[in-house]
Design a protein around this motif. Structure first.
Motif, PDB file in Angstrom:
ATOM      1  N   PRO A 196      41.659  36.007 -56.249  1.00 17.90           N
ATOM      2  CA  PRO A 196      42.203  36.180 -55.039  1.00 17.90           C
ATOM      3  C   PRO A 196      41.270  36.076 -53.991  1.00 17.90           C
ATOM      4  O   PRO A 196      40.320  36.192 -54.183  1.00 17.90           O
ATOM      5  N   GLN A 197      41.643  35.911 -52.698  1.00 15.50           N
ATOM      6  CA  GLN A 197      40.812  35.769 -51.546  1.00 15.50           C
ATOM      7  C   GLN A 197      39.987  36.987 -51.425  1.00 15.50           C
ATOM      8  O   GLN A 197      38.793  37.228 -50.993  1.00 15.50           O
ATOM      9  N   SER A 232      41.707  31.433 -54.361  1.00 16.36           N
ATOM     10  CA  SER A 232      42.954  31.464 -53.610  1.00 16.36           C
ATOM     11  C   SER A 232      42.688  31.714 -51.819  1.00 16.36           C
ATOM     12  O   SER A 232      42.045  32.626 -51.695  1.00 16.36           O
ATOM     13  N   LYS A 237      45.043  33.302 -50.581  1.00 12.11           N
ATOM     14  CA  LYS A 237      46.048  34.456 -50.466  1.00 12.11           C
ATOM     15  C   LYS A 237      45.269  35.703 -51.357  1.00 12.11           C
ATOM     16  O   LYS A 237      44.582  35.211 -52.071  1.00 12.11           O
ATOM     17  N   ALA A 293      48.650  35.065 -54.514  1.00 12.06           N
ATOM     18  CA  ALA A 293      47.436  34.470 -55.081  1.00 12.06           C
ATOM     19  C   ALA A 293      48.003  33.651 -56.324  1.00 12.06           C
ATOM     20  O   ALA A 293      47.600  32.605 -56.688  1.00 12.06           O
ATOM     21  N   ASP A 341      50.230  30.581 -55.852  1.00  9.17           N
ATOM     22  CA  ASP A 341      49.321  29.715 -55.342  1.00  9.17           C
ATOM     23  C   ASP A 341      48.736  29.082 -56.355  1.00  9.17           C
ATOM     24  O   ASP A 341      48.818  27.678 -56.402  1.00  9.17           O
TER      25      ASP A 341
END
Length: 175
Positions: A128-129, A143, A145, A151, A154
């Motif tokens: 995830p981000q 991601s 997200k 995420a 995604d």
């Protein structure tokens, strides 16, 4: 020349996810009795169910343990749920051995140090981000997200789109 993550997505047959920080935002709500409650994203759940129904292997390997998480995942059709795992690499190796899966066919999404070693073994390490810097550094896809905020949806949607399965699923019985 190394492959782009989109090229690698063509060979993915298996999704493996961590729970806390990936399927959740990493927060826990602690009740007065000490029970730890987690919040999961409905869109992530939809995508996981779509992946299962489209023939992908979907597995969860987590150091955390929550019967509520187990029930939620089972309701999505996920049968390979490994909670309270002290050694994710060992669980990963057992899982791919049982199902005769090659590591390069696996997309793993993790967010923190306990995921590091298993992510080094898979074909497509993702995060995830809001993952830790060490995990972002080894991820081939990050991601846009955050964990628990889409995420998982995604990466599943991207793989299914690359393989031509997302529109088939969406335009089938689920429209």
């Amino acid at each position: 020349m190394s492959k782009s993550y989109k090229e690698i997505m063509n060979q993915i047959t298996t999704f493996i996810f961590d729970v806390d920080g990936v399927l959740t935002d990493g927060s826990v709500h602690v009740t007065q009795s000490g029970e730890m409650l987690r919040v999961m994203n409905i869109r992530d759940g939809f995508a996981m169910k779509a992946a299962v129904e489209s023939g992908y292997n979907v597995c969860v390997i987590s150091g955390g343990s929550s019967e509520g998480v187990r029930i939620r995942l089972r309701n999505l059709g996920i049968t390979d749920i490994h909670l309270a795992c002290p050694d994710k690499v060992e669980n990963f190796k057992e899982y791919i051995d049982i199902y005769n899966i090659f590591p390069e066919q696996v997309l793993y999404m993790g967010d923190d140090i306990p995921d590091f070693h298993v992510m080094k073994l898979v074909g497509l390490p993702t995060c995830p981000q809001d993952a830790s810097p060490e995990i972002k550094e080894i991820s081939q896809y990050i991601s846009h997200k955050n964990g628990g905020r889409g995420a998982v949806r995604d990466v599943i949607e991207q793989v299914m789109r690359v393989q031509g399965k997302w529109d088939t699923y969406f335009n089938g019985k689920h429209d």
